[in-house]
Design an enzyme around this catalytic site. Structure first.
Site, PDB file in Angstrom:
ATOM      1  N   ASP A 113      59.642  14.362  24.871  1.00  0.00           N
ATOM      2  CA  ASP A 113      59.480  14.008  23.457  1.00  0.00           C
ATOM      3  C   ASP A 113      60.611  13.054  23.071  1.00  0.00           C
ATOM      4  OD1 ASP A 113      57.180  15.786  22.815  1.00  0.00           O
ATOM      5  OD2 ASP A 113      58.608  17.335  23.385  1.00  0.00           O
TER       6      ASP A 113
ATOM      7  N   ARG B 299      50.679  22.127  25.498  1.00  0.00           N
ATOM      8  CA  ARG B 299      49.324  21.709  25.135  1.00  0.00           C
ATOM      9  C   ARG B 299      48.438  21.441  26.347  1.00  0.00           C
ATOM     10  NH1 ARG B 299      52.043  19.459  20.430  1.00  0.00           N
ATOM     11  NH2 ARG B 299      51.017  20.245  18.547  1.00  0.00           N
TER      12      ARG B 299
ATOM     13  N   GLU C 165      63.390  15.235  27.296  1.00  0.00           N
ATOM     14  CA  GLU C 165      63.184  13.795  27.149  1.00  0.00           C
ATOM     15  C   GLU C 165      61.703  13.432  27.086  1.00  0.00           C
ATOM     16  OE1 GLU C 165      65.379  11.930  30.286  1.00  0.00           O
ATOM     17  OE2 GLU C 165      67.324  12.304  29.327  1.00  0.00           O
TER      18      GLU C 165
ATOM     19  N   HIS D  21      56.931  26.944  29.457  1.00  0.00           N
ATOM     20  CA  HIS D  21      56.560  26.453  30.782  1.00  0.00           C
ATOM     21  C   HIS D  21      57.836  26.053  31.521  1.00  0.00           C
ATOM     22  CE1 HIS D  21      57.237  22.493  29.079  1.00  0.00           C
ATOM     23  NE2 HIS D  21      56.314  22.703  28.170  1.00  0.00           N
TER      24      HIS D  21
ATOM     25  N   GLY E 155      59.205  23.308  32.056  1.00  0.00           N
ATOM     26  CA  GLY E 155      60.048  22.351  31.350  1.00  0.00           C
ATOM     27  C   GLY E 155      61.005  23.042  30.398  1.00  0.00           C
ATOM     28  N   HIS E 156      60.499  24.011  29.639  1.00  0.00           N
ATOM     29  CA  HIS E 156      61.377  24.795  28.769  1.00  0.00           C
ATOM     30  C   HIS E 156      62.448  25.519  29.582  1.00  0.00           C
ATOM     31  CE1 HIS E 156      57.649  24.864  26.103  1.00  0.00           C
ATOM     32  NE2 HIS E 156      58.574  24.343  25.307  1.00  0.00           N
TER      33      HIS E 156
ATOM     34  N   GLN F  97      55.681  20.753  10.667  1.00  0.00           N
ATOM     35  CA  GLN F  97      55.463  19.591  11.527  1.00  0.00           C
ATOM     36  C   GLN F  97      54.013  19.424  11.963  1.00  0.00           C
ATOM     37  OE1 GLN F  97      58.326  21.383  14.379  1.00  0.00           O
ATOM     38  NE2 GLN F  97      57.000  20.552  15.980  1.00  0.00           N
TER      39      GLN F  97
END
EC number: 6.3.2.1
Length: 291
Positions: free
Chosen positions: A150, A187, A148, A34, A36-37, A61
């Site tokens: 996460d 997600r 940031e 998305h 952000g990536h 994970q």
């Protein structure tokens, strides 16, 4: 852009760049990219000669009852986005490439990784630290880029790099948000229409925490209580973590003074878990002080 699926081929490709003295930036992802990536990619592209993005949905994970099998995947779409973003190499290994045998070695940062999100997802951050260490060993990047959003993950990786003297600079990139303030996340696609509408309360809860700090509330427990009450105004929101912490150590503290404060939220909507956070500097909080 070159897509590589094996460790040996990736090492061969990067050796050529190393011999030429080129710097390498790594953007580790689990795919289904998305905006952000792509902001991570943009930063990496501006700061390195060679950009490597990885796509690997890491089973280490995910807990037993989590969404490993349902995690969204669309490699062709991701390849197109990464090509447009100027990525040089996409490393997209399979599980058998990364873990040809069951892993006996685990990297863990137990103190930072067992609280907050780690308390409700035991083992999650050990899985993250292990796969990130393996990616660092394979790629040997000069810089690695993490969002940031996460924040706990970012601080764990920073501490891991410091403790193990890993020769990589960890770069944190500010959270990218949708129009209503919701943090971009792979997600988010899980949310129903009603859940997506309701999820806008998460960034508003961060606003509420900042407003309380600006108004002079100094007790972390009081702010946490009032943020929980704020979230209770949305019936679809089920908060699992609402915590004020020191942004460097992630430890709780007694009273807000002039130092920056981290507010971290972990909220469920249906089966979807959303994370968000904000670092607030009390003296520069964006909301007017209430008399």
């Amino acid at each position: 852009m070159r897509t590589i699926t094996t460790i040996a081929e990736l090492r061969d490709a990067l050796a050529e760049h190393r011999r030429a003295g080129r710097s390498v930036g790594l953007v580790p992802t689990m795919g289904y990219l998305h905006v952000g990536h792509m902001e991570l990619v943009r930063r990496a592209r501006g700061e390195n000669d060679v950009v490597v993005a990885s796509i690997f949905v890491n089973p280490l994970q995910f807990g037993a009852n989590e969404d490993l099998g349902e995690y969204p995947r669309d490699l062709a779409r991701d390849q197109e986005l990464l090509t447009d973003g100027g990525v040089d190499i996409l490393f997209a290994p399979g599980v058998s490439d990364m873990y040809p045998r069951p892993m006996e070695t685990v990297v863990d940062v137990p103190k930072l990784g067992s609280e907050l999100e780690g308390a409700v997802r035991p083992g999650h951050f050990a899985g993250v630290a292990t796969v990130v260490t393996k990616l660092f060993n394979i790629v040997q990047p000069d810089r690695a880029y993490f969002g940031e959003k996460d924040f706990q993950q970012l601080q764990i990786i920073r501490r891991m790099v410091e403790d193990l003297a890993q020769p990589v600079k960890v770069v944190g990139v500010p959270t990218v948000r949708e129009e209503d303030g919701l943090a971009c996340s792979s997600r988010n696609v899980y949310l129903t229409t009603e859940e997506r509408r309701a999820a806008a309360i998460v960034p508003r809860a961060l606003d509420e925490a900042e407003r309380l700090i600006a108004s002079g509330v100094t007790e972390p427990a009081e702010i946490e209580k009032r943020v929980l009450e704020f979230l209770a105004g949305e019936p679809l929101a089920r908060p699992e973590v609402v915590a004020l912490r020191d942004p460097e150590t992630l430890e709780p503290f007694g009273e807000i003074s002039g130092k920056p404060v981290l507010i971290l939220l972990f909220v469920r909507f249906g089966t979807t878990k959303l994370l968000d956070n904000r670092v607030i500097a009390p003296k520069s909080a964006r909301f007017a002080k209430v008399a």
